[in-house]
Structure formats: C-alpha cells, structure tokens
Design a protein around this motif. Structure first.
Motif, PDB file in Angstrom:
ATOM      1  N   UNK A  18      -6.232   1.070   4.178  1.00 35.98           N
ATOM      2  CA  UNK A  18      -6.388  -0.112   3.335  1.00 35.98           C
ATOM      3  C   UNK A  18      -5.010  -0.617   2.917  1.00 35.98           C
ATOM      4  N   UNK A  19      -4.880  -1.945   2.817  1.00 30.11           N
ATOM      5  CA  UNK A  19      -3.586  -2.547   2.502  1.00 30.11           C
ATOM      6  C   UNK A  19      -3.668  -3.348   1.207  1.00 30.11           C
ATOM      7  N   UNK A  20      -2.531  -3.414   0.532  1.00 31.82           N
ATOM      8  CA  UNK A  20      -2.464  -4.164  -0.702  1.00 31.82           C
ATOM      9  C   UNK A  20      -1.150  -4.911  -0.819  1.00 31.82           C
ATOM     10  N   UNK A  21      -1.129  -5.914  -1.682  1.00 32.09           N
ATOM     11  CA  UNK A  21       0.069  -6.718  -1.928  1.00 32.09           C
ATOM     12  C   UNK A  21       0.939  -6.017  -2.967  1.00 32.09           C
ATOM     13  N   UNK A  22       2.248  -5.965  -2.718  1.00 35.06           N
ATOM     14  CA  UNK A  22       3.192  -5.312  -3.617  1.00 35.06           C
ATOM     15  C   UNK A  22       4.404  -6.221  -3.833  1.00 35.06           C
ATOM     16  N   UNK A  23       5.150  -5.993  -4.910  1.00 38.70           N
ATOM     17  CA  UNK A  23       6.406  -6.737  -5.081  1.00 38.70           C
ATOM     18  C   UNK A  23       7.456  -6.251  -4.102  1.00 38.70           C
ATOM     19  N   UNK A  24       8.316  -7.153  -3.683  1.00 35.14           N
ATOM     20  CA  UNK A  24       9.469  -6.810  -2.850  1.00 35.14           C
ATOM     21  C   UNK A  24      10.721  -7.074  -3.674  1.00 35.14           C
ATOM     22  N   UNK A  25      11.339  -6.013  -4.164  1.00 37.16           N
ATOM     23  CA  UNK A  25      12.515  -6.121  -5.014  1.00 37.16           C
ATOM     24  C   UNK A  25      13.650  -5.315  -4.405  1.00 37.16           C
TER      25      UNK A  25
END
Length: 281
Positions: free
Chosen positions: A72-79
C-alpha cells in the motif's frame, strides 16, 4: 513508512556541517545527488573576502510504501537540506559556494534518514503485531564526485523504533543535457544488522498466527535497487527536483511473512522546489 531522504531542518544541517572536509551536502536510503549549473560567485564584497554560508532547502511531496514491505502507498512530505559552502574571512573554505555546481573530489558528509511509526492497527496485514515507533537515523558518509559520476557510502545508527546500524552505498552516472539540467541515475545497496532486520521483518512468537508464522530475521544485505534524479535550475536562487527510486527487498527481508503479505518490490517518487539560501556574516 515515511522516509525523509536528507536532513529536514537547519539544526540537523549544522550538526553535519562541522564534519565537512570539502563537502557539499548532507544526504539519506535510499537522496545524494549534486547540483549542476554554474552561477555567479556568492561570497564577494568591495575588495575583501566576505564570510558566508550557502545551503539549499527542498520542499514538496512524495509517494512511497506505508511501511517497509507494504504493498500500500501513501503521500508523504518531501523535505531536504543540502550544504554547499562555507567561507571564513581568514581564507578557510569548505565546499563550493556555487550552489548549482558539483563539488569535485572526495567529501565527508553527514547522513540522515527518518522512518515513520508503524501502527499495526491501521493495516489488516499487520493485525496482532506490535507497533514500531518512529526512527531517526544519524551517521556519516564519504563520497567522490567527478565530471560524469559520483559514488558514496554511508553508515547510520538508529534512535527510536530501532537501535541498530544501517549502511547504504551507491554509484551515479551524471549527465547535463543543457546548462539548466542535471540528470543522475545509478544502483543502490542497503544493509542492516540483526536489530534492524528483526525490527521491521521479524515476527515474534506472540505476533504469530496461523497465516503468519514466527520468523527471526537476520541482518545483512536487505535490499538493492536504483535511483533516478532530475534537477532543473530556474534561476540563481530557485530550482525544481524530482526523483524515482526502486528497491527490491533481499535475503531475510524478502523471506519475511510481512513481505509475503505485502510486496518485495518497493517504489517511491518525489517532487520538490529547491531554494538556495546565502547567509553572510
């Protein structure tokens, strides 16, 4: 799983910067690309050397597996944060004050990664398993950059969800189709000791079920894959950067019942805006 490929705050960057001996970046698992286009010199005054510090910040969004071995995939911040150069008034220089230029030669850099909390109650495949706290991994690495390639090796120690040691190594081929573009692509290898392997891929007797047998995962080479990164310089201060990474879990990680219920092939993508910051003091 939430993984931030480079340091996500200036405080972490300042922790890594003193360890730089001609270094240009603080890097992650699976994020180590350098900048490609020359711009005008940063540290200049009226006939004197100006002390200063140059770094860049990246902010955007990404998508990746929700935990190691998940399908399963999810959206994450890219910092992200990257150190470029430090110039002192006595003539002592570190790195390259040109944020869009590759530093050539050997470097010593800080290495950082973050693995988010694994809450078993959120996933049917993990029902009955223990939760794993978020982990911060801190360490050091060495690298070498030439005109058309870069290689590096990092070692990090975990704090939080796991207290083990991880290693990462990579090699990138670098090309610059135009003065504004820099493209890099190459293989990656990932290691973890017994503590790391058993934390994320092991199944204890109390967690075992009829469909999920107990499993003691040993450390070693836990993954291999490749990463592609593209960066575009808009102007002296702004740019865009995106990346795609593929990782195949190997050995005891691939044989885990957690991965049997999830996926051995792990993909992640990210896209962010880069801002160069120049501080004179």
């Amino acid at each position: 799983m939430t993984r931030l490929r480079t340091a996500t705050a200036l405080a972490l960057a300042l922790l890594a910067a003193p360890a730089m001996v001609s270094a240009q970046e603080a890097t992650s698992l699976l994020d180590t690309s350098a900048d490609a286009t020359a711009s005008e010199a940063t540290f200049s005054t009226q006939g004197t050397r100006q002390r200063g510090f140059v770094f860049s910040l990246r902010g955007g969004v990404g998508m990746e597996p929700k935990y190691l071995g998940s399908d399963e995939y999810g959206v994450t911040p890219d910092l992200g944060f990257r150190f470029h150069g430090l110039r002192l008034s006595d003539g002592l220089d570190f790195g390259d004050s040109d944020a869009w230029n590759d530093f050539r030669g050997f470097d010593v850099h800080g290495s950082f990664d973050y693995i988010g909390k694994r809450d078993a109650s959120e996933y049917d495949d993990l029902d009955g398993m223990d939760d794993i706290d978020a982990t911060v991994e801190l360490g050091m690495g060495v690298g070498y950059t030439a005109e058309n390639y870069r290689t590096y090796a990092d070692v990090r120690r975990g704090f939080g969800g796991h207290e083990g040691w991880v290693g990462e190594a990579g090699f990138d081929f670098i090309t610059r189709p135009t003065s504004d573009w820099r493209l890099s692509m190459g293989p990656r290898l990932y290691w973890g000791n017994d503590e790391v392997a058993d934390t994320y891929f092991g199944v204890s007797a109390s967690e075992a079920t009829g469909d999920r047998p107990a499993y003691d995962a040993d450390g070693g080479l836990l993954g291999a894959g490749a990463e592609f990164v593209a960066r575009y310089q808009i102007n002296r201060d702004w740019g865009l950067e995106g990346g795609v990474e593929y990782r195949s879990l190997l050995n005891d990680a691939a044989d885990s019942p957690i991965v049997d219920d999830g996926a051995q092939d792990q993909w992640s993508v990210r896209f962010g805006v880069v801002r160069v910051v120049r501080l004179n003091f």
